[in-house]
Design a protein around this motif. Structure first.
Motif, mmCIF file in Angstrom:
data_model
loop_
_atom_site.group_PDB
_atom_site.id
_atom_site.type_symbol
_atom_site.label_atom_id
_atom_site.label_comp_id
_atom_site.label_asym_id
_atom_site.label_seq_id
_atom_site.Cartn_x
_atom_site.Cartn_y
_atom_site.Cartn_z
ATOM 1 N N GLU A 171 47.783 77.966 116.883
ATOM 2 C CA GLU A 171 48.860 77.145 117.435
ATOM 3 C C GLU A 171 49.222 77.575 118.859
ATOM 4 O OE1 GLU A 171 52.084 75.976 114.793
ATOM 5 O OE2 GLU A 171 50.937 76.738 113.094
ATOM 6 N N GLN A 172 49.188 78.870 119.095
ATOM 7 C CA GLN A 172 49.461 79.347 120.448
ATOM 8 C C GLN A 172 48.365 78.925 121.427
ATOM 9 O OE1 GLN A 172 49.973 83.581 119.910
ATOM 10 N NE2 GLN A 172 51.944 83.336 118.871
ATOM 11 N N ALA A 173 47.150 78.713 120.899
ATOM 12 C CA ALA A 173 46.040 78.261 121.740
ATOM 13 C C ALA A 173 46.101 76.766 122.008
ATOM 14 C CB ALA A 173 44.711 78.622 121.083
ATOM 15 N N GLY A 174 47.053 76.083 121.377
ATOM 16 C CA GLY A 174 47.242 74.663 121.660
ATOM 17 C C GLY A 174 46.776 73.710 120.582
ATOM 18 N N ILE A 175 46.355 74.224 119.430
ATOM 19 C CA ILE A 175 45.937 73.331 118.340
ATOM 20 C C ILE A 175 47.168 72.968 117.523
ATOM 21 C CG2 ILE A 175 44.470 73.070 116.304
ATOM 22 C CD1 ILE A 175 42.612 75.168 117.465
ATOM 23 N N PRO A 176 47.515 71.696 117.444
ATOM 24 C CA PRO A 176 48.724 71.292 116.715
ATOM 25 C C PRO A 176 48.614 71.630 115.226
ATOM 26 C CG PRO A 176 47.872 69.487 118.065
ATOM 27 C CD PRO A 176 46.816 70.539 118.035
ATOM 28 N N ARG A 177 49.722 71.975 114.635
ATOM 29 C CA ARG A 177 49.724 72.335 113.210
ATOM 30 C C ARG A 177 49.131 71.227 112.352
ATOM 31 N NH1 ARG A 177 54.857 75.225 110.403
ATOM 32 N NH2 ARG A 177 54.283 76.655 112.087
ATOM 33 N N GLU A 178 49.431 69.980 112.688
ATOM 34 C CA GLU A 178 48.924 68.872 111.882
ATOM 35 C C GLU A 178 47.411 68.676 112.008
ATOM 36 O OE1 GLU A 178 50.736 67.148 115.703
ATOM 37 O OE2 GLU A 178 51.219 68.711 114.225
ATOM 38 N N LYS A 179 46.797 69.375 112.975
ATOM 39 C CA LYS A 179 45.344 69.296 113.143
ATOM 40 C C LYS A 179 44.644 70.537 112.561
ATOM 41 C CE LYS A 179 44.771 65.413 115.432
ATOM 42 N NZ LYS A 179 44.165 65.426 116.771
ATOM 43 N N ILE A 180 45.389 71.350 111.831
ATOM 44 C CA ILE A 180 44.824 72.540 111.187
ATOM 45 C C ILE A 180 44.727 72.288 109.680
ATOM 46 C CG2 ILE A 180 45.132 74.987 110.677
ATOM 47 C CD1 ILE A 180 46.718 75.227 113.293
ATOM 48 N N THR A 181 43.540 72.474 109.121
ATOM 49 C CA THR A 181 43.311 72.300 107.691
ATOM 50 C C THR A 181 42.864 73.623 107.075
ATOM 51 O OG1 THR A 181 42.661 69.981 107.952
ATOM 52 C CG2 THR A 181 41.954 71.094 105.934
ATOM 53 N N ILE A 182 43.452 73.968 105.949
ATOM 54 C CA ILE A 182 42.992 75.110 105.157
ATOM 55 C C ILE A 182 42.157 74.535 104.024
ATOM 56 C CG2 ILE A 182 43.675 77.037 103.686
ATOM 57 C CD1 ILE A 182 46.274 77.194 105.352
ATOM 58 N N LEU A 183 40.903 74.931 103.969
ATOM 59 C CA LEU A 183 39.949 74.376 103.009
ATOM 60 C C LEU A 183 39.557 75.451 101.994
ATOM 61 C CD1 LEU A 183 38.017 72.110 102.061
ATOM 62 C CD2 LEU A 183 36.410 72.872 103.845
ATOM 63 N N ILE A 184 39.784 75.176 100.721
ATOM 64 C CA ILE A 184 39.486 76.147 99.668
ATOM 65 C C ILE A 184 38.023 76.031 99.262
ATOM 66 C CG2 ILE A 184 40.089 77.001 97.375
ATOM 67 C CD1 ILE A 184 42.821 75.645 97.732
ATOM 68 N N ALA A 185 37.286 77.123 99.452
ATOM 69 C CA ALA A 185 35.848 77.160 99.144
ATOM 70 C C ALA A 185 35.660 77.390 97.650
ATOM 71 C CB ALA A 185 35.176 78.258 99.959
ATOM 72 N N THR A 186 35.801 76.327 96.884
ATOM 73 C CA THR A 186 35.711 76.443 95.430
ATOM 74 C C THR A 186 34.281 76.609 94.935
ATOM 75 O OG1 THR A 186 35.603 74.044 95.251
ATOM 76 C CG2 THR A 186 37.784 75.051 95.053
ATOM 77 N N GLY A 187 33.290 76.348 95.795
ATOM 78 C CA GLY A 187 31.918 76.365 95.301
ATOM 79 C C GLY A 187 31.763 75.296 94.241
ATOM 80 N N ILE A 188 31.278 75.710 93.055
ATOM 81 C CA ILE A 188 31.173 74.760 91.945
ATOM 82 C C ILE A 188 32.289 74.983 90.923
ATOM 83 C CG2 ILE A 188 28.694 74.361 92.209
ATOM 84 C CD1 ILE A 188 28.167 76.358 90.014
ATOM 85 N N HIS A 189 33.332 75.737 91.331
ATOM 86 C CA HIS A 189 34.474 75.975 90.446
ATOM 87 C C HIS A 189 35.463 74.811 90.522
ATOM 88 C CE1 HIS A 189 33.641 80.534 91.248
ATOM 89 N NE2 HIS A 189 32.751 79.983 90.459
ATOM 90 N N ARG A 190 36.482 74.879 89.701
ATOM 91 C CA ARG A 190 37.534 73.856 89.680
ATOM 92 C C ARG A 190 38.474 74.043 90.872
ATOM 93 N NH1 ARG A 190 41.879 76.677 88.531
ATOM 94 N NH2 ARG A 190 41.900 78.389 87.019
ATOM 95 N N PRO A 191 39.295 73.018 91.188
ATOM 96 C CA PRO A 191 40.243 73.138 92.305
ATOM 97 C C PRO A 191 41.396 74.077 91.983
ATOM 98 C CG PRO A 191 40.552 71.057 91.160
ATOM 99 C CD PRO A 191 39.313 71.666 90.576
ATOM 100 N N ASN A 192 42.080 74.544 93.016
ATOM 101 C CA ASN A 192 43.255 75.406 92.881
ATOM 102 C C ASN A 192 44.468 74.657 93.414
ATOM 103 O OD1 ASN A 192 41.164 78.064 94.116
ATOM 104 N ND2 ASN A 192 41.417 77.405 92.010
ATOM 105 N N GLU A 193 45.431 74.413 92.546
ATOM 106 C CA GLU A 193 46.588 73.601 92.923
ATOM 107 C C GLU A 193 47.863 74.184 92.311
ATOM 108 O OE1 GLU A 193 45.017 70.080 91.144
ATOM 109 O OE2 GLU A 193 44.162 69.316 93.013
#
Length: 427
Positions: free
Chosen positions: A88-110
């Motif tokens: 964010e300090q580098a100028g990337i807006p929060r709404e343009k940041i995605t956290i992606l969970i690397a589930t592989g072939i496992h179930r989702p985490n919610e």
């Protein structure tokens, strides 16, 4: 001597007579970092073989940060804030940041599980997405590796202007060590890619094994796939028995991961002079022993030091039972592990999660497996290619009866966090 073995959120006690206790294999004592937050900030500002993250993030429009799923005790609540602040300090807006969970072939985490992983503040403030390996429409085809593996990777990751991967480095049963490239493959790969990566040509290779990187075909293929997908920055951590951070390794994906594996090997590798008759092992407790599917990783630790024809006692809570429906169905319909492995060479027989049954078969070829849990009904345990036990101590009595009063038993309380080896054994 009473040995405390990791079990769920606690431990179970196993009494092993002193004369029969060959060794207790544990990771070397390591000092947790005094200020983990500061260590992460220093690592991303002074990375390995890479410009600082702040510089890498300049003039980027969007970012994707890949994190491990619930099966890895990664301290995301420590490592994510410095990364997010830097972006964010580098100028990337929060709404343009995605956290992606690397589930592989496992179930989702919610839900509560996701909150446990990242904390309520991050959960409420950022877009968090799960990878779904079986949804073809959420992947992009990138071509084939030099070995011919078809590469399909998560579109959310590929669409990001800045690609960051994170994870935990620990001994891994087929990749040698976790972390680094594994965030991409299997973390973000489609099932079509994993049919090859978890196929018998790679899985049955003798160097697709714990603690081995040189010549490991799984490691090399996963690295090539990750490089095809693109990684702008990598951050991995090492942890101790209390799950506190002992090391942070950031920067170039290949170089920072290698530095981390070298650090982990120094603390995790424990060698004994000769193989033993029997081993008592955990799967390191929660979250690694929540299912039998995951707990098999503990067996792969023990099989390295047990004699041919020996025995292994696995202790695992299995609070969520056996595992996924495909894995459970496959277990229940399989009568012969040898025939099962032979059948894997026919691609038409591919089943989700078959690879972990293949790993179980590797152990069963060398040793008898005894199993204690209170998370799976006793009558179902006979379907798991194990000798079910009503108490862990019952297993010790079995070892004494089978091998005699001089039986040599090793204990591995932390399971797969230990890199167990026999001195001078060939890889």
């Amino acid at each position: 001597m009473q040995v405390q073995i990791k079990y769920g959120h606690s431990t179970v006690a196993v009494e092993i007579p002193d004369k029969n206790l060959a060794a207790i294999l544990e990771t070397a004592q390591s000092t947790p970092l005094a200020d983990a937050d500061q260590a992460v900030r220093q690592a991303i500002s002074q990375p390995i073989a890479s410009p600082p993250l702040a510089e890498v993030a300049k003039r980027r429009d969007s970012a994707c940060i890949v994190i491990s799923d619930i099966t890895r005790p990664v301290p995301n609540q420590v490592i994510l804030p410095p990364i997010l602040e830097t972006l964010e300090q580098a100028g990337i807006p929060r709404e343009k940041i995605t956290i992606l969970i690397a589930t592989g072939i496992h179930r989702p985490n919610e839900g509560k599980e996701l909150e446990e992983m990242v904390g309520r503040s991050i959960m409420d403030s950022y877009r968090i997405v799960n990878h779904f390996s079986q949804n073809p429409e959420t992947h992009t085809y990138l071509g084939e590796t030099n070995k011919g593996t078809p590469v399909y990777i998560d579109k959310t990751y590929l669409a990001a202007d800045l690609k960051i991967i994170t994870g935990l480095i620990e001994p891994h049963l087929m990749a040698g060590y976790s972390g680094g490239r594994k965030a991409i493959c299997p973390g973000l790969a489609s099932i079509e890619t994993m049919k090859v990566m978890h196929g018998p040509e790679l899985m049955e290779h003798p160097k697709s094994a714990v603690g081995i990187l040189d010549g490991n075909p799984f490691h090399m293929e996963a690295t090539e796939i990750a490089l095809m997908a693109g990684v702008d920055f990598n951050l991995n951590v090492a942890i101790d028995k209390q799950r506190q951070i002992t090391g942070v390794f950031a920067g170039d994906m290949v170089e920072s991961h290698l530095a981390g594996t070298q650090f982990v090997e120094k603390h995790a590798k424990v060698a004994i002079p000769t193989p033993v008759d029997a081993v008592v092992v955990s799967s390191a407790g929660y979250p690694l022993d929540t299912t039998f599917y995951q707990a098999i990783k503990g067996l792969l630790t023990a099989v390295e030091i047990v004699k041919q024809g020996g025995s292994i006692l696995l202790v695992a809570a299995c609070s969520e039972g056996i595992g996924s429906k495909p894995f459970t169905d496959l277990l229940f319909k399989t009568d012969d592990l040898t025939a099962f492995v032979q059948g894997l060479y026919n691609p038409a027989n591919f089943v989700i999660d078959q690879w972990q049954l293949e790993e179980l078969a590797k152990v069963a070829r060398k040793a008898d497996i005894y199993f204690y849990t209170d998370g799976i009904p006793f009558q179902q345990r006979s379907k798991l290619f194990v000798h079910p036990l009503k108490t862990p101590q019952e297993g010790i009595q079995e070892f004494l009866a089978r091998y005699g009063e001089n039986v040599q038993i090793a204990a591995i309380p932390e399971g797969p966090y230990v890199l167990a080896k026999v001195e001078n054994a060939t890889a």
